[in-house]
Every structure is written in C-alpha cells, then in structure tokens.
Design a protein around this motif. Structure first.
Motif, PDB file in Angstrom:
ATOM      1  N   ALA A   1      33.199  11.279   0.496  1.00  0.00           N
ATOM      2  CA  ALA A   1      33.033   9.826   0.484  1.00  0.00           C
ATOM      3  C   ALA A   1      34.253   9.149   1.106  1.00  0.00           C
ATOM      4  O   ALA A   1      34.119   8.184   1.882  1.00  0.00           O
ATOM      5  N   ALA A   2      35.439   9.665   0.790  1.00  0.00           N
ATOM      6  CA  ALA A   2      36.654   9.123   1.399  1.00  0.00           C
ATOM      7  C   ALA A   2      36.671   9.381   2.904  1.00  0.00           C
ATOM      8  O   ALA A   2      37.061   8.510   3.700  1.00  0.00           O
ATOM      9  N   HIS A   3      36.229  10.563   3.298  1.00  0.00           N
ATOM     10  CA  HIS A   3      36.169  10.919   4.726  1.00  0.00           C
ATOM     11  C   HIS A   3      35.230   9.988   5.475  1.00  0.00           C
ATOM     12  O   HIS A   3      35.541   9.550   6.602  1.00  0.00           O
ATOM     13  N   ASP A   4      34.098   9.672   4.884  1.00  0.00           N
ATOM     14  CA  ASP A   4      33.134   8.764   5.535  1.00  0.00           C
ATOM     15  C   ASP A   4      33.762   7.399   5.804  1.00  0.00           C
ATOM     16  O   ASP A   4      33.550   6.806   6.870  1.00  0.00           O
ATOM     17  N   VAL A   5      34.525   6.908   4.838  1.00  0.00           N
ATOM     18  CA  VAL A   5      35.193   5.615   5.024  1.00  0.00           C
ATOM     19  C   VAL A   5      36.253   5.718   6.120  1.00  0.00           C
ATOM     20  O   VAL A   5      36.368   4.842   6.987  1.00  0.00           O
ATOM     21  N   LEU A   6      37.027   6.796   6.100  1.00  0.00           N
ATOM     22  CA  LEU A   6      38.058   6.999   7.129  1.00  0.00           C
ATOM     23  C   LEU A   6      37.459   6.951   8.530  1.00  0.00           C
ATOM     24  O   LEU A   6      37.972   6.251   9.418  1.00  0.00           O
ATOM     25  N   MET A   7      36.386   7.693   8.736  1.00  0.00           N
ATOM     26  CA  MET A   7      35.784   7.756  10.067  1.00  0.00           C
ATOM     27  C   MET A   7      35.146   6.439  10.462  1.00  0.00           C
ATOM     28  O   MET A   7      35.177   6.040  11.630  1.00  0.00           O
ATOM     29  N   ALA A   8      34.556   5.739   9.471  1.00  0.00           N
ATOM     30  CA  ALA A   8      33.946   4.440   9.763  1.00  0.00           C
ATOM     31  C   ALA A   8      34.995   3.405  10.159  1.00  0.00           C
ATOM     32  O   ALA A   8      34.689   2.435  10.861  1.00  0.00           O
ATOM     33  N   MET A   9      36.246   3.619   9.729  1.00  0.00           N
ATOM     34  CA  MET A   9      37.314   2.665  10.004  1.00  0.00           C
ATOM     35  C   MET A   9      38.239   3.114  11.133  1.00  0.00           C
ATOM     36  O   MET A   9      39.331   2.562  11.303  1.00  0.00           O
ATOM     37  N   GLY A  10      37.815   4.116  11.904  1.00  0.00           N
ATOM     38  CA  GLY A  10      38.576   4.482  13.095  1.00  0.00           C
ATOM     39  C   GLY A  10      39.319   5.794  13.042  1.00  0.00           C
ATOM     40  O   GLY A  10      39.897   6.228  14.045  1.00  0.00           O
ATOM     41  N   GLY A  11      39.369   6.444  11.886  1.00  0.00           N
ATOM     42  CA  GLY A  11      39.932   7.782  11.807  1.00  0.00           C
ATOM     43  C   GLY A  11      41.441   7.886  11.738  1.00  0.00           C
ATOM     44  O   GLY A  11      42.000   8.981  11.877  1.00  0.00           O
ATOM     45  N   LYS A  12      42.147   6.781  11.488  1.00  0.00           N
ATOM     46  CA  LYS A  12      43.602   6.818  11.365  1.00  0.00           C
ATOM     47  C   LYS A  12      44.026   6.014  10.135  1.00  0.00           C
ATOM     48  O   LYS A  12      43.450   4.959   9.845  1.00  0.00           O
ATOM     49  N   VAL A  13      45.056   6.520   9.419  1.00  0.00           N
ATOM     50  CA  VAL A  13      45.581   5.752   8.299  1.00  0.00           C
ATOM     51  C   VAL A  13      46.771   4.922   8.765  1.00  0.00           C
ATOM     52  O   VAL A  13      47.352   5.167   9.828  1.00  0.00           O
ATOM     53  N   ASN A  14      47.133   3.936   7.969  1.00  0.00           N
ATOM     54  CA  ASN A  14      48.228   3.037   8.312  1.00  0.00           C
ATOM     55  C   ASN A  14      49.540   3.810   8.432  1.00  0.00           C
ATOM     56  O   ASN A  14      49.861   4.647   7.591  1.00  0.00           O
ATOM     57  N   LEU A  15      50.299   3.520   9.472  1.00  0.00           N
ATOM     58  CA  LEU A  15      51.542   4.254   9.734  1.00  0.00           C
ATOM     59  C   LEU A  15      52.572   4.078   8.628  1.00  0.00           C
ATOM     60  O   LEU A  15      53.450   4.925   8.443  1.00  0.00           O
ATOM     61  N   ASP A  16      52.493   2.983   7.879  1.00  0.00           N
ATOM     62  CA  ASP A  16      53.466   2.708   6.827  1.00  0.00           C
ATOM     63  C   ASP A  16      52.964   3.123   5.441  1.00  0.00           C
ATOM     64  O   ASP A  16      53.605   2.803   4.436  1.00  0.00           O
ATOM     65  N   THR A  17      51.839   3.825   5.401  1.00  0.00           N
ATOM     66  CA  THR A  17      51.263   4.240   4.113  1.00  0.00           C
ATOM     67  C   THR A  17      51.165   5.753   4.056  1.00  0.00           C
ATOM     68  O   THR A  17      50.533   6.380   4.908  1.00  0.00           O
ATOM     69  N   ARG A  18      51.798   6.345   3.074  1.00  0.00           N
ATOM     70  CA  ARG A  18      51.703   7.792   2.862  1.00  0.00           C
ATOM     71  C   ARG A  18      50.383   8.090   2.166  1.00  0.00           C
ATOM     72  O   ARG A  18      50.035   7.432   1.181  1.00  0.00           O
ATOM     73  N   VAL A  19      49.654   9.085   2.652  1.00  0.00           N
ATOM     74  CA  VAL A  19      48.329   9.396   2.095  1.00  0.00           C
ATOM     75  C   VAL A  19      48.255  10.889   1.780  1.00  0.00           C
ATOM     76  O   VAL A  19      48.553  11.727   2.640  1.00  0.00           O
ATOM     77  N   ILE A  20      47.868  11.202   0.566  1.00  0.00           N
ATOM     78  CA  ILE A  20      47.783  12.581   0.081  1.00  0.00           C
ATOM     79  C   ILE A  20      46.394  12.811  -0.506  1.00  0.00           C
ATOM     80  O   ILE A  20      45.919  11.994  -1.304  1.00  0.00           O
TER      81      ILE A  20
END
Length: 426
Positions: free
Chosen positions: A314-333
């Motif tokens: 579900a998280a992956h689906d949102v990531l791909m729908a929003m362009g496939g990149k996380v914010n450069l200033d946000t650490r994601v684990i």
C-alpha cells in the motif's frame, strides 16, 4: 445466557465452566519470550528450580529475537547467548534467531498459533494474535518463568465488548485509520481489562494483515485481548500453517448468538477519512487533514502493527503514484515484519523501487518501536511512524512522533510534511 469467545477459550484451558469475574488456572499452549526479557526468564527459572531442571514441555516454549536483531551491543549479545544455550540444554526447537523477524508474526507463519490457544509472551502487544482467535497476552518475565514449571497461569475472566464494523474503505483509507479512530474514541482506558470481539461484514472480508493491524493497539486502550475468529482466506491460510484442527476450533469457540456483552459499538468505514495519532499519546487523535502540512524529519513504515506485505505494498502504491521519489530532506525507513514478508517484497520488485526512491529498506525486526534501534530520532525532530506507540521520547529524547497509516506515511515521506494520501490516488 450464551458464552462469549473468551469464556469458551478459558473454559477449554481451565477444564471447567467459567463466569465473568472468576479467577481460573489455565493450561498454557505456548510460553514465548523475546531477546529483550528472555534471558531474565531463563535466569529466574534456573534460580528457582536449578540449572538441571526441565521445562514442562519444550515443544510449548518459544524464543524470538526481534527487538535488537542483529545485536548492537555486547550486553544484548550475551543475553541472546544465554537464551540460545538454554534452548539447546532444554531441547527447545522453537528458537527464532536474528534472521526471522517480529515474534508474533513469525510464530503465526510457523503454525504455532491456533484459535483458542493460551499464549504468554514478554511483549505487551502479544495480544495481537487475537487476530486469529488466540488468547495471547503480554506478561512479566516472572510469569513466563513460572509457566515453564507446570505450564499453567491464572487469569480473571474478563467482560467482553463487541465492535461491529460495516462498509468498504474509501480510496486512501484503510484498517489502520479505523483502529486510530477507535483509539481516539475510547481513549487510553476505554477497554480496561476487557476482551473485545470484532465482527461485521468489513471484518469478515478483512485480510490477515488488516486483522493484525486492528488488534495491534488494544493494549493502548488497556484491553486484555482482541478476538477475531478466522474465516475465508484467513482460515485457509491458517489451516495450511497450523493444521486441520483449526476448523473444529473455530466452530467450537465462536461466540454464542445470545452471548452477553458489556458494550456494543458500531462503525461504518465508508465515511471514514485518514486519521492520525498526534504527539504524544496514541489516543490524541485527529483527522490527517487537520495536521496536514506539519514538517516531518523522518518516516518509519513497519512494526507489528503495519509490517506485513499488504501494508508495504500500500505504501509502495502511494510512492509510485506520487512520482517514485521521497523528499530529499526526509529520512525514510521501511522494515518488514518477517523474512517471509521481506522475500515477498524482493520478489515483487518493491525493494528495488524503494531503494531507487531513496528509502532505507531494513532486515525484519521490531525496529523503531524504541530508541534502542538504528534510526533513533534526535532531540527536536518530528517523526511519522506506523508503530503502535508515540509517547514522548519513545524513539529519541526530545523528539515527537505522529502515528499514521502506511499510505499516509508514504505520502508524507514524498512531500516532507504530513499529507493526506487521498489527494494523490485516483
């Protein structure tokens, strides 16, 4: 008057009829301990009974290394060694070492959990195994050590609350949002020593991952145990893992139609929206839209609440729908709950997309439920997590955490601020 699920389970374990409020001795089907606390269980047992004493049944004892796996200090390594050596001396085969994942999930996958089982564990969220109709409960180290002697433990028979859930989730809304809504409605003491049965059309259609999520924060409302009797695909999955006996247990232990409940609540998820547990308590609940825009330094997706494959997908689906990149200033684990889940994420290609997006994808552990793991927050930072607790300093002194669904958490990771995922899902 008829019997509730918990009454039937405790009657099976006690070997006699019970009523609400009775104190009863129950046979224990499984006594489990984690790497955190497990060594103390071993040492207490041997101090009382002697080093040569044998546990009552080595096939009903399990150890799980999930809080600090692999070990990050000599102290933890020594504690794990104590457990390994005890298991070897006792002939205990259910030792799930550092390469397995979160204890409850691992034991489920291994077929050790059946409806009606009485399970003790040194994890306060052991009761999430009620997702398959087990009476699992978190207890102290001494209770587990005592169970090693004769395989029994005593309980007071709790009253039961029933929660009826109907409707289908709108896009961008999921079972975690319902759970957060319930926690906000009932508060930290809203289920004080109660069993709670989840029923209704939404529950009957729910996946195992959704049922685990729904049961994962009953402790945060002071509840004793949640109970959902398996059906459909969940029942098929459990039979495949735990055997045909599961079918008969579901018939035998399901609540009577005329069972008496202390309280009955109803929820319709078709009108639900994304919800957030705000700092610094799980029951400080607001709609995500009311806290949207808050800057976030780190996002963690995982834990016993939301670390199954379906959560990560579900998280992956949102990531791909929003362009496939996380914010450069946000650490994601992202932390899968078990090795089995980890391998499925790899097989389906999710991990490649996560790494390409700038996300750290870890080995399966309890991870950032506490500051005793890699990724602890520094003072002043704001985090988002799919964990079940956000008490101040839980993952770092001076930090604050919002609890969101995997979808809301990933939308937040992409934008670097708390975000409603519905705005990006067609």
């Amino acid at each position: 008057m008829g019997k509730t699920c918990i009454m039937k389970i405790m009657e099976r374990a006690a070997g006699r009829s019970v009523q609400v409020g009775d104190r009863v001795w129950c046979k224990v089907d499984l006594a489990s301990a984690r790497d955190f606390g497990g060594a103390n269980c071993v040492l207490q047992f041997e101090q009382e009974m002697g080093r040569d004493a044998k546990v009552w049944d080595p096939d009903k004892v399990a150890f799980t290394f999930d809080l600090q796996a692999p070990s990050h200090s000599e102290k933890v390594s020594n504690n794990q060694k104590i457990i390994r050596e005890f298991a070897k001396r006792q002939g205990i085969s259910y030792l799930f070492d550092i390469n397995h994942g979160i204890g409850q999930h691992v034991m489920l996958e291994a077929g050790l959990v059946k409806p009606g089982n009485v399970i003790l564990g040194t994890d306060s969220h052991m009761n999430l195994l009620g997702a398959v109709g087990a009476f699992a409960t978190g207890v102290g180290n001494s209770d587990v050590a005592a169970a090693y002697i004769k395989g029994i433990s005593w309980f007071r028979v709790p009253e039961t609350m029933k929660i009826i859930v109907k409707g289908s989730f709108p896009k961008g809304v999921c079972m975690r949002d319902l759970l957060t809504k319930i926690v906000g409605d009932l508060g930290a003491g809203g289920m004080d020593y109660l069993a709670v049965e989840f029923v209704g059309e939404t529950i009957e259609k729910a996946s195992l991952a959704e049922r685990i999520t729904l049961c994962s924060m009953i402790t945060e409302m002071s509840g004793k145990v949640p109970l959902i009797m398996p059906n459909g695909a969940v029942l098929d999955w459990l039979v495949e893992r735990a055997g045909e006996e599961v079918l008969e247990r579901v018939k035998m232990l399901s609540a009577d139609k005329n069972a008496e409940y202390c309280k009955v609540l109803e929820y319709d998820v078709s009108t639900l929206e994304p919800m957030a547990s705000c700092p610094d308590a799980p029951d400080n609940v607001k709609p995500v839209r009311e806290v949207a825009g808050v800057h976030v330094d780190q996002v963690h997706i995982g834990s016993c609440s939301n670390g199954r494959y379906e959560d990560i997908k579900a998280a992956h689906d949102v990531l791909m729908a929003m362009g496939g990149k996380v914010n450069l200033d946000t650490r994601v684990i992202i932390t899968p709950s078990t090795t089995e889940v980890q391998m499925q994420c790899i097989h389906e290609g999710l991990v490649f997309d996560f790494l390409k997006a700038g996300i750290v994808f870890t080995n399966p552990t309890c991870a950032l439920c506490t500051a005793e793991h890699y990724g602890a927050l520094p003072s002043g930072d704001v985090g988002v997590a799919t964990n079940n607790r956000n008490f101040i300093g839980k993952v770092g002194k001076g930090s604050h955490t919002y609890l969101l669904s995997p979808m809301s958490a990933m939308a937040t990771a992409v934008n670097g601020q708390i975000t409603d995922p519905r705005d990006y899902l067609n």
